[in-house]
Design a protein around this motif. Structure first.
Motif, PDB file in Angstrom:
ATOM      1  N   UNK A 226      61.256  41.085  72.919  1.00  0.00           N
ATOM      2  CA  UNK A 226      62.771  40.497  73.270  1.00  0.00           C
ATOM      3  C   UNK A 226      63.754  41.300  72.452  1.00  0.00           C
ATOM      4  N   UNK A 227      64.605  41.641  72.651  1.00  0.00           N
ATOM      5  CA  UNK A 227      65.645  42.293  72.106  1.00  0.00           C
ATOM      6  C   UNK A 227      66.829  41.460  71.503  1.00  0.00           C
ATOM      7  N   UNK A 228      66.671  40.331  71.540  1.00  0.00           N
ATOM      8  CA  UNK A 228      67.547  39.275  71.136  1.00  0.00           C
ATOM      9  C   UNK A 228      69.105  39.145  71.904  1.00  0.00           C
ATOM     10  N   UNK A 229      69.836  38.566  70.907  1.00  0.00           N
ATOM     11  CA  UNK A 229      71.264  38.058  71.559  1.00  0.00           C
ATOM     12  C   UNK A 229      72.081  39.153  70.928  1.00  0.00           C
ATOM     13  N   UNK A 230      72.736  40.079  71.508  1.00  0.00           N
ATOM     14  CA  UNK A 230      73.452  41.076  71.049  1.00  0.00           C
ATOM     15  C   UNK A 230      74.740  41.220  71.952  1.00  0.00           C
ATOM     16  N   UNK A 231      75.697  42.060  71.384  1.00  0.00           N
ATOM     17  CA  UNK A 231      76.726  42.345  72.258  1.00  0.00           C
ATOM     18  C   UNK A 231      77.884  41.512  72.484  1.00  0.00           C
ATOM     19  N   UNK A 232      78.131  41.101  73.860  1.00  0.00           N
ATOM     20  CA  UNK A 232      79.464  40.288  74.172  1.00  0.00           C
ATOM     21  C   UNK A 232      79.132  38.761  73.593  1.00  0.00           C
ATOM     22  N   UNK A 233      79.990  38.155  72.977  1.00  0.00           N
ATOM     23  CA  UNK A 233      80.047  36.950  72.325  1.00  0.00           C
ATOM     24  C   UNK A 233      79.268  36.739  71.200  1.00  0.00           C
ATOM     25  N   UNK A 234      78.584  37.669  70.605  1.00  0.00           N
ATOM     26  CA  UNK A 234      77.736  37.643  69.479  1.00  0.00           C
ATOM     27  C   UNK A 234      78.180  38.260  68.315  1.00  0.00           C
ATOM     28  N   UNK A 235      77.836  37.899  67.127  1.00  0.00           N
ATOM     29  CA  UNK A 235      78.645  38.507  65.866  1.00  0.00           C
ATOM     30  C   UNK A 235      77.719  39.597  65.320  1.00  0.00           C
ATOM     31  N   UNK A 236      76.802  40.132  66.254  1.00  0.00           N
ATOM     32  CA  UNK A 236      76.150  41.466  65.746  1.00  0.00           C
ATOM     33  C   UNK A 236      75.841  42.451  66.802  1.00  0.00           C
ATOM     34  N   UNK A 237      75.484  43.394  66.625  1.00  0.00           N
ATOM     35  CA  UNK A 237      74.992  44.394  67.590  1.00  0.00           C
ATOM     36  C   UNK A 237      74.372  45.620  66.786  1.00  0.00           C
ATOM     37  N   UNK A 238      73.527  46.246  67.650  1.00  0.00           N
ATOM     38  CA  UNK A 238      72.856  47.398  67.165  1.00  0.00           C
ATOM     39  C   UNK A 238      71.620  47.184  66.257  1.00  0.00           C
ATOM     40  N   UNK A 239      71.368  45.689  66.558  1.00  0.00           N
ATOM     41  CA  UNK A 239      69.930  45.462  65.687  1.00  0.00           C
ATOM     42  C   UNK A 239      68.882  44.791  66.769  1.00  0.00           C
ATOM     43  N   UNK A 240      69.351  45.053  67.844  1.00  0.00           N
ATOM     44  CA  UNK A 240      68.325  44.417  69.121  1.00  0.00           C
ATOM     45  C   UNK A 240      67.038  44.870  68.819  1.00  0.00           C
ATOM     46  N   UNK A 241      66.715  46.172  68.838  1.00  0.00           N
ATOM     47  CA  UNK A 241      65.715  46.842  68.712  1.00  0.00           C
ATOM     48  C   UNK A 241      64.892  46.720  67.402  1.00  0.00           C
ATOM     49  N   UNK A 242      65.684  46.771  66.376  1.00  0.00           N
ATOM     50  CA  UNK A 242      65.287  46.078  64.967  1.00  0.00           C
ATOM     51  C   UNK A 242      64.686  44.857  65.146  1.00  0.00           C
ATOM     52  N   UNK A 243      65.240  43.827  65.579  1.00  0.00           N
ATOM     53  CA  UNK A 243      64.856  42.491  65.703  1.00  0.00           C
ATOM     54  C   UNK A 243      63.455  42.640  66.444  1.00  0.00           C
ATOM     55  N   UNK A 244      63.563  43.177  67.747  1.00  0.00           N
ATOM     56  CA  UNK A 244      62.318  43.191  68.245  1.00  0.00           C
ATOM     57  C   UNK A 244      60.927  43.849  67.591  1.00  0.00           C
ATOM     58  N   UNK A 245      61.281  44.753  66.846  1.00  0.00           N
ATOM     59  CA  UNK A 245      60.199  45.656  66.179  1.00  0.00           C
ATOM     60  C   UNK A 245      60.001  44.796  65.117  1.00  0.00           C
ATOM     61  N   UNK A 246      60.710  44.059  64.238  1.00  0.00           N
ATOM     62  CA  UNK A 246      60.177  43.194  63.163  1.00  0.00           C
ATOM     63  C   UNK A 246      59.407  41.972  63.824  1.00  0.00           C
ATOM     64  N   UNK A 247      59.711  41.429  64.880  1.00  0.00           N
ATOM     65  CA  UNK A 247      58.839  40.411  65.414  1.00  0.00           C
ATOM     66  C   UNK A 247      57.621  40.778  65.769  1.00  0.00           C
ATOM     67  N   UNK A 248      57.861  41.899  66.663  1.00  0.00           N
ATOM     68  CA  UNK A 248      56.446  42.646  67.460  1.00  0.00           C
ATOM     69  C   UNK A 248      55.504  43.249  66.226  1.00  0.00           C
ATOM     70  N   UNK A 249      55.989  43.577  65.160  1.00  0.00           N
ATOM     71  CA  UNK A 249      55.163  44.086  63.808  1.00  0.00           C
ATOM     72  C   UNK A 249      54.285  43.006  63.531  1.00  0.00           C
TER      73      UNK A 249
END
Length: 364
Positions: A226-249
């Motif tokens: 899951x690549x998280x909540x990013x982009x429009x309406x969110x306070x963060x971007x470009x961490x979608x794959x990072x979040x998925x990678x940390x959770x997955x690992x």
């Protein structure tokens, strides 16, 4: 052992793998990938304005879904899918009914190895996934299952069977995957180094996962991607794959799966605007100093025996521990639960929906 130099007459896993591509533009880049991608089914997730027409080159087998399709299919649960961000690709992971997924960005092209031969990135990812990983003991000749390699002296024989590989993380020539501050300091830096190596990331070690050249075993680890909540309406971007990678690992370590990184390379053609990136990354650059220790110390109980159970447990820990960092993480923890609920609705354990049962997307 799979020979890394031979090209199979029949494409590997032709009927067991989907290619997922997030995009906001016409997919002309597929022409370069045609020799490698044409035998496979593509799931294209159109981000941004759903009224825009996305053109796909003739001859590809694909389905295309936009925001309207996401809203119709998921209803209120569509809130867990990011908008105006490449994180929307994970909707394609949820839709797929194949065992394996390869995902790539639309500014990535076919790279060449030092001999000048074009690299079939997809084939190498498949070979990575079909051979075991060695997360419990590091092999100094890297991947022992590659042609011409093996386990070195002193490697425990009891660990030489390895474990199933859940993730294959590829790399990039030309434009490296740098954060905005590094882009600003090194605007002209290009990656020209081709390192002919694949290695298993050791158990207990996190890594920065990039989604632009990535493959995974959907049956083993899919619900964690899951690549998280990013982009429009969110306070963060470009961490979608990072979040998925940390959770997955964390989950792969708990369940006894492996993660590989290294080959294959793709050619990353376009550097994104570092000033735009800085606005997207600003919070994440600070937050990651809290996020990484959180994931490094995260433990999952023994009764978490499935990816879904692990992910729900992780969401609880996110709310308790990261909710103190910023209220965004309470929202993200809720979205993690919604994601799993939506995944299970579209992927009931006892049955797999056929393409005809997935409405509102155009299939070619």
């Amino acid at each position: 052992m799979l020979d890394s130099t031979s090209t199979p007459s029949t494409p590997l896993l032709k009927d067991e793998l989907d290619i997922v591509i997030p995009t906001i533009r016409n997919l002309d880049f597929l022409e370069m990938w045609r020799p490698f991608f044409q035998p496979y089914h593509l799931i294209i997730i159109q981000d941004g304005d759903p009224s825009k027409t996305i053109k796909v080159p003739e001859g590809f087998d694909y389905e295309l879904h936009n925001r309207n399709d996401i809203n119709r299919l998921l209803g209120p649960k569509a809130s867990c899918i990011s908008f105006k961000d490449s994180a929307c690709r994970c909707f394609g992971f949820m839709l797929s009914k194949k065992k394996y997924i390869f995902t790539i960005d639309d500014d990535c092209f076919v790279a060449k190895d030092p001999s000048g031969k074009e690299i079939n990135a997809l084939e190498q990812h498949i070979k990575n996934l079909l051979t075991p990983s060695t997360p419990f003991f590091f092999n100094t000749l890297y991947d022992p299952y590659r042609e011409g390699a093996d386990f070195v002296r002193g490697y425990p024989f009891s660990l030489r069977d390895g474990v199933p590989t859940a993730v294959s993380h590829g790399l990039w020539l030309n434009i490296p995957d740098y954060d905005a501050p590094t882009q600003l300091v090194k605007p002209r830096e290009r990656n020209t180094r081709y390192v002919d190596a694949i290695m298993t990331i050791p158990k207990g070690t996190l890594f920065p996962m990039c989604g632009m050249n990535l493959a995974f075993n959907r049956e083993l680890i899919g619900p964690a991607m899951y690549f998280g909540l990013m982009g429009d309406g969110q306070p963060i971007g470009r961490y979608d794959d990072m979040w998925a990678g940390w959770c997955t690992k964390v989950i792969a370590d708990h369940l006894g799966f492996g993660v590989k990184t290294g080959l294959p390379y793709i050619w990353h053609s376009k550097a994104s605007n570092p000033f735009v990136n800085l606005r997207k990354e600003y919070n994440g650059i600070y937050w990651q100093e809290e996020l990484i220790p959180f994931f490094q110390s995260a433990t999952l109980p023994k009764d978490c025996t499935t990816v879904q159970k692990c992910y729900i447990e992780l969401s609880k820990q996110v709310k308790v521990k990261l909710g103190k960092v910023d209220p965004y993480f309470n929202k993200l923890a809720d979205a993690m639960v919604t994601w799993i609920e939506a995944w299970d609705e579209l992927n009931p354990p006892s049955e797999a929906a056929s393409p005809a049962e997935i409405p509102n997307g155009s299939t070619k």
